[in-house]
Design an enzyme around this catalytic site. Structure first.
Site, short mmCIF file in Angstrom:
data_model
loop_
_atom_site.label_atom_id
_atom_site.label_comp_id
_atom_site.label_asym_id
_atom_site.label_seq_id
_atom_site.Cartn_x
_atom_site.Cartn_y
_atom_site.Cartn_z
N GLU A 104 0.83 -1.20 0.00
CA GLU A 104 0.00 0.00 0.00
C GLU A 104 0.87 1.26 0.00
O GLU A 104 0.63 2.22 -0.74
CB GLU A 104 -0.90 0.03 1.25
CG GLU A 104 -1.85 -1.15 1.38
CD GLU A 104 -1.26 -2.33 2.14
OE1 GLU A 104 -0.04 -2.60 1.99
OE2 GLU A 104 -2.01 -3.00 2.87
N LEU A 115 13.60 -40.33 -0.20
CA LEU A 115 13.31 -39.20 0.68
C LEU A 115 11.88 -38.70 0.45
O LEU A 115 11.16 -38.36 1.39
CB LEU A 115 14.34 -38.10 0.43
CG LEU A 115 14.44 -37.00 1.47
CD1 LEU A 115 14.47 -37.55 2.88
CD2 LEU A 115 15.70 -36.15 1.21
#
Lengths: 352, 352
Positions: free
Chosen positions: B57, B289
């Site tokens: 903003e 993994l």
């Protein structure tokens, strides 16, 4: 001129659509389609449906007459996906009927690879004062006729490997979970079955899955003349297959063929073409048999339906070590099929 | 009215585009974008770039002033992808600056899940006479903010499993053949790396592939503020990793973290979020993994790049037995990426 060519291609694609209606019933003949145009209007259309019966050209002429368009045939243009035959086979040469009909011009897509016909139609028709144009819509029609062209050239069926897998390359889910692919993919597979002359599994798949290997959920046009595809089982021993398998007990049991102890896949393929007229064979087998077909260099097209699932398990698309010849799809087509993704294309081998 | 809503969504998508420029540099803060409209004209735009620096903003207001549009801020409308903050963090509350600026109306997409802010902006701004509208373009902005929302809610990074495979579920080709995926897919992966805070591999991948795990071929906007992602190696023992690996010797060696003998993946993830601000973690590991992450229930998104190759070999997407919890992508997105096919989506587990 450009837009006239576009219009010609459009018309040839209409002939190709006709040809599609015959795919799966014409073997060992090619599926061929034809449309007759008088000016800008279609006055007749037809496709070849079964070996020994009328060719597409004759059916288009008949169709025109049946529709009350007989008067319009004189001066009409015939679009046909394959060069018209010009010699006696099981039926008289189409060129005779074309000449007799008063057709003004014949436009075809693909030159007949059969040495008995190749290029002869041009001569015969021109000698009778008919204009002839070849090659319109050639690429699409050749792709469509590829299995038949292959079987003509090699004396073997076009072999499609059909695989339904998870993202992690498994072809079976854990117990209690049924099909890998979704309903849309099921219809897709049955459409492929409908255009195939034979389906093939190994003894293990036959025993474990007890598949029906029939066309049941197809959405494409199915000729009332369509027979169920041949169901080929490759196994070490016929005795290993329970007698109560669906393929032995359903109403199409006569369409089941067992090959025992096949040492020469190429020889088996030649036999299927020669003795059963199998032009398109679809493998629906497990990984071990698929590997044998790959190693024999016998797979022409790969169609894999990938479900968005990660499952693990011991049933692989392809088990085992690196292939000596990696298989590659050069320009894969990617098709969204419900939640599944289909990847298909022609297979090329490359040695490592 | 309908078309006004469409116009509002269009403007919010412009704010979302701004937000995209920040993705990959803002963690642990969210990537947020804003545009300022005076009538039908954009007078300023901005995005949050780095934690501790100005929010979107404020940057949009600054941008308007820099462009000489300072006079037009009074009466302008602010479109911002996330509810403006209303309390002191590392920077003053945006609501203060908005009120001081004379902006007439604030339109935001997503309510801030942070309990310190949630819904407060509405009150504060309305009390100052500013109109507030929430929920415009909510779905797209929420999807974009999903990793950050997840990390806010769970204290862990959003975990993406990135897999590059063949059709037969292999992740490595035979020797002498390099990458599985094509060049387009490489750019795609580097874009994913660019928006990730950390990449993770196992010791085996680190040893065998010696990957750089850096952003090199991205095509998306890369902020000059973007640091290379953290490179996480999970291994049994640090000593098993050669000292001359790229990740230890290149100029980003300080971005490499080794985790030894991890017993609690969830704990490791919490640490990465808490200590390194990792909001998005991308796994680039092998099958073993990956399986551990699946079994720990820690994968949020699956992105698989499938090359049209059948290779065989011993390196699987996912080795081993059936998973207890099958993973499924509910509404997969299918992306054509050169000759490769990308299948991606959110992962759901289902016990068998």
């Amino acid at each position: 001129m450009k837009s006239y060519e576009k219009e010609q291609i459009h018309r040839m694609m209409q002939a190709l659509q006709q040809a599609g209606y015959g795919k799966g019933t014409t073997s060992p003949n090619p599926p061929v389609g034809a449309v007759l145009y008088h000016g800008d209007e279609i006055i007749g259309a037809g496709y070849h449906e079964k070996a020994g019966e009328d060719h597409a050209e004759i059916r288009a002429l008949e169709d025109a007459r049946k529709r009350g368009n007989g008067e319009l045939i004189k001066g009409a243009e015939l679009y046909v996906t394959l060069e018209p035959c010009s010699s006696y086979g099981k039926t008289p040469p189409c060129t005779d009927s074309i000449i007799a009909s008063g057709i003004k011009k014949v436009i075809y897509a693909v030159v007949d690879p059969n040495p008995r016909h190749r290029g002869h139609a041009d001569e015969v028709l021109r000698a009778a004062g008919i204009q002839v144009q070849g090659g319109i819509g050639k690429e699409a029609c050749e792709a469509f006729l590829r299995p038949w062209m292959h079987s003509m050239a090699t004396g073997r069926p076009w072999v499609i490997a059909k695989v339904a897998s998870t993202l992690d390359g498994r072809i079976m889910r854990s117990k209690g979970r049924r099909s890998i692919s979704g309903d849309e993919a099921k219809v897709f597979v049955h459409n492929l079955r409908a255009e195939s002359d034979a389906l093939l599994v190994g003894g293990r798949t036959a025993r474990i899955d007890d598949p029906a290997l029939t066309v049941r959920y197809a959405s494409r046009f199915l000729s009332p003349r369509k027979e169920q595809p041949w169901r080929i089982v490759m196994t070490h021993s016929r005795d290993s297959l329970p007698e109560d398998l669906k393929i032995f007990t359903d109403e199409y049991a006569y369409r089941t063929i067992v090959y025992e102890n096949v040492l020469d896949i190429g020889g088996m393929l030649e036999e299927l073409y020669k003795e059963r007229g199998v032009v398109q064979l679809m493998l629906e087998c497990g990984g071990n048999l698929l590997r044998q077909f790959i190693m024999a260099g016998c797979i022409n097209e790969w169609i894999q339906i990938i479900a968005p699932i990660i499952s693990g398990g011991n049933e692989y698309v392809l088990p085992g070590e690196y292939l000596d010849s990696e298989q590659r799809i050069i320009s894969p087509e990617i098709i969204h099929c419900g939640n599944d993704c289909v990847i298909r294309g022609l297979v090329h081998s490359s040695h490592s």
